[in-house]
Scaffold this motif. Structure first.
Motif, mmCIF file in Angstrom:
data_model
loop_
_atom_site.group_PDB
_atom_site.id
_atom_site.type_symbol
_atom_site.label_atom_id
_atom_site.label_comp_id
_atom_site.label_asym_id
_atom_site.label_seq_id
_atom_site.Cartn_x
_atom_site.Cartn_y
_atom_site.Cartn_z
ATOM 1 N N ARG A 17 4.835 -1.239 -0.857
ATOM 2 C CA ARG A 17 3.744 -0.294 -1.083
ATOM 3 C C ARG A 17 2.521 -0.990 -1.645
ATOM 4 N N LEU A 76 4.165 12.915 -4.299
ATOM 5 C CA LEU A 76 5.217 12.091 -4.906
ATOM 6 C C LEU A 76 6.598 12.472 -4.357
ATOM 7 N N ARG A 100 6.955 10.509 -1.238
ATOM 8 C CA ARG A 100 7.235 9.099 -1.557
ATOM 9 C C ARG A 100 8.688 8.924 -2.020
ATOM 10 N N ALA A 101 9.138 9.859 -2.843
ATOM 11 C CA ALA A 101 10.503 9.743 -3.368
ATOM 12 C C ALA A 101 11.526 9.795 -2.238
ATOM 13 N N THR A 134 6.443 6.298 3.626
ATOM 14 C CA THR A 134 5.398 5.365 3.187
ATOM 15 C C THR A 134 4.083 5.550 3.928
ATOM 16 N N GLN A 139 2.053 5.015 -6.499
ATOM 17 C CA GLN A 139 2.780 5.321 -5.256
ATOM 18 C C GLN A 139 1.857 5.336 -4.039
ATOM 19 N N ASP A 140 0.680 4.731 -4.187
ATOM 20 C CA ASP A 140 -0.258 4.664 -3.068
ATOM 21 C C ASP A 140 -0.606 6.016 -2.475
#
Ligand SMILES: *Cc1c(COP(=O)(O)O)cnc(C)c1O
Length: 463
Positions: free
Chosen positions: A3, A110, A113-114, A118, A138-139
């Motif tokens: 990331r 989030l 992401r989790a 990506t 987390q970008d």
């Protein structure tokens, strides 16, 4: 997955960004993925479920990309993908060619992401309590309308990496976004922060107010103001690669404009059409080449004969006029069926009946219109009952009409009490032309709705 240097918004046609390999809904070979967020044991039909057809989502993404031309597609998966399940929908959309994901809240980003997604994700609705550091770590790209610039730059400084931001201008909607008066100052400050290495302005965007009413002049005015705002940003030294404005109705309106590219710009942000719903009151999904993805269904949980004069449900607002048979459906307002939706359609054994009487917390009642139907040979106890879906099923729009709201709300408000069951079938572009075929064929007894007659092939819509 790395990331540290995300690839921002790769061009159309590039490999599916950010989709972890394996565990893809599209790789299941059967017609049922068993991909459930509720309780479901193998082969057991759930009592009540919102069945989400990921093949329909993919077909809709392809349709949207056809319309968007060279513009990129941000699939809007806020509010748990309008109730459809953010993670499986996001994966399906990316797999089918969406370039990025859009959500309202950082917390929603989030969650994606989790789950290991990506792809680029933009979040645009913040509060002073939003955790911008977690977002940057987390970008997650951030929409910035004004006050957020300071805290976002601070978070970037603390983390030692620039924030990717999309500056938002209010061109007329009157919600988020800098006003025209504040815009020059915002772009100047953003250019400063960019020079300091704290932010990178990767996008500039606005949101349309009346795109679902193509005859209104305000959309054109908004696009003109947006163009001027982009010029101001460029004059301030910014080089935003992505200008975006169009939502679902904007996308469909573009073809009717003199210069569609003024609407499509570099990217479109599409939500409701991903789910196969029409953003226009007077156009069906089928007319738009879309396939509704969600089916809200259960089964008839009781059938009984009643005489004329039987009151039904709280308030006794409905009274039978003649002897008839009533069917009880175990879905109510705690499941997200609007209490104001009395009269909404329910399809049972291939026929559509009106809901009667007040919708309760747990249940609603359908008048089958004739006496004697409780006899076992009619098979009504346990028969599939569909409130809305695709093909010959009633539509979410019909429920919206009954409840005095819009189809967006009907699917989004289906509550966590109803398990989401994600079904899929192998990708087969030849057979996924949404104009000709319905959603994934489903076989009976595999936990999916009993659309076993194949009639879904025709996406006819009844409003
Ligand atoms: C929700 C939302 C969208 C998607 O709108 P649809 O009409 O569902 O396509 C796009 N942009 C923003 C800023 C939104 O809030």
């Amino acid at each position: 997955m790395n990331r540290a240097e995300p690839v921002p918004f790769p061009p159309p046609g590039a490999a599916t960004p950010g989709v972890p390999s394996g565990d893809l809904p599209g790789t299941f070979s059967g017609t049922f993925s068993g991909h459930v967020s509720g309780e479901l044991s193998g082969g057991v039909r759930p009592e009540r479920s919102a069945v989400v057809d990921l093949a329909a989502v993919r077909a809709n993404v392809r349709r949207i990309r056809d319309l968007a031309g060279p513009a990129r597609l941000m699939a809007v998966v806020k509010a748990d993908a309008y109730g459809h399940g953010a993670v499986p929908v996001a994966r399906a959309a990316l797999e089918a060619g969406a370039h990025a994901l859009g959500v309202a809240h950082v917390a929603e980003a989030l969650t994606l992401r989790a789950a290991g997604i990506t792809a680029p994700v933009l979040a645009w609705l913040h509060t002073v309590d939003t955790d911008f550091r977690a977002a940057l770590a987390q970008d997650v790209e951030l929409g910035v309308s004004g006050w957020e610039l300071g805290p976002v730059a601070e978070a970037a400084r603390a983390l030692g990496r620039p924030a990717r931001i999309h500056l938002k201008i209010d061109t007329g909607l009157g919600r988020n976004g800098a006003t025209a008066e504040r815009w020059p100052e915002l772009v100047r400050r953003a250019a400063q922060a960019e020079a300091q290495g704290l932010v990178r302005v990767t996008g500039v965007f606005t949101h349309l107010a009346v795109a679902d009413e193509p005859s209104r002049p305000e959309t054109r005015e908004q696009l003109e103001r947006f163009r001027a705002a982009v010029d101001t940003a460029r004059a301030a030294g910014l080089r935003p690669a992505l200008r975006h404005a169009a939502n679902s109705p904007g996308l469909f309106q573009a073809a009717g404009l003199e210069r569609p590219e003024d609407m499509l710009l570099d990217m479109v942000r599409v939500g409701v059409c991903l789910y196969g719903l029409s953003p226009f009151p007077d156009r069906t999904p089928r007319q738009l080449g879309l396939v509704p993805a969600m089916t809200l269904r259960s089964t008839v949980s009781a059938v009984k004969e009643v005489p004329a004069g039987q009151g039904v449900s709280y308030g006794l607002g409905y009274v039978t006029e003649r002897p008839t048979t009533l069917a009880l459906i175990p879905l109510g307002y705690a499941d997200g069926v609007p209490r104001s939706g009395t009269g909404g359609p329910v399809r049972i054994q291939g026929r559509t009946y009106p809901e009667v009487g007040r919708i309760a917390m747990d249940q609603l009642v359908v008048d089958l219109g004739a006496p004697g139907l409780s006899a076992p040979e009619h098979g009504l106890l346990g028969a599939e009952a569909v409130l809305f879906g695709a093909g010959d099923d009633p539509s979410a729009s019909a429920w919206a009409d009954a409840a005095g709201t819009i189809n967006y709300e009907i699917v989004t408000r289906v509550s966590p009490r109803v398990p989401r069951v994600h079904v899929d079938r192998p990708a087969d572009p030849e057979h996924e032309d949404p104009g000709r075929t319905g959603p994934g064929r489903r076989s009976a007894g595999d936990g999916t709705p009993g659309r076993v007659d194949g009639s879904a092939a025709d996406g006819e819509e009844r409003a």
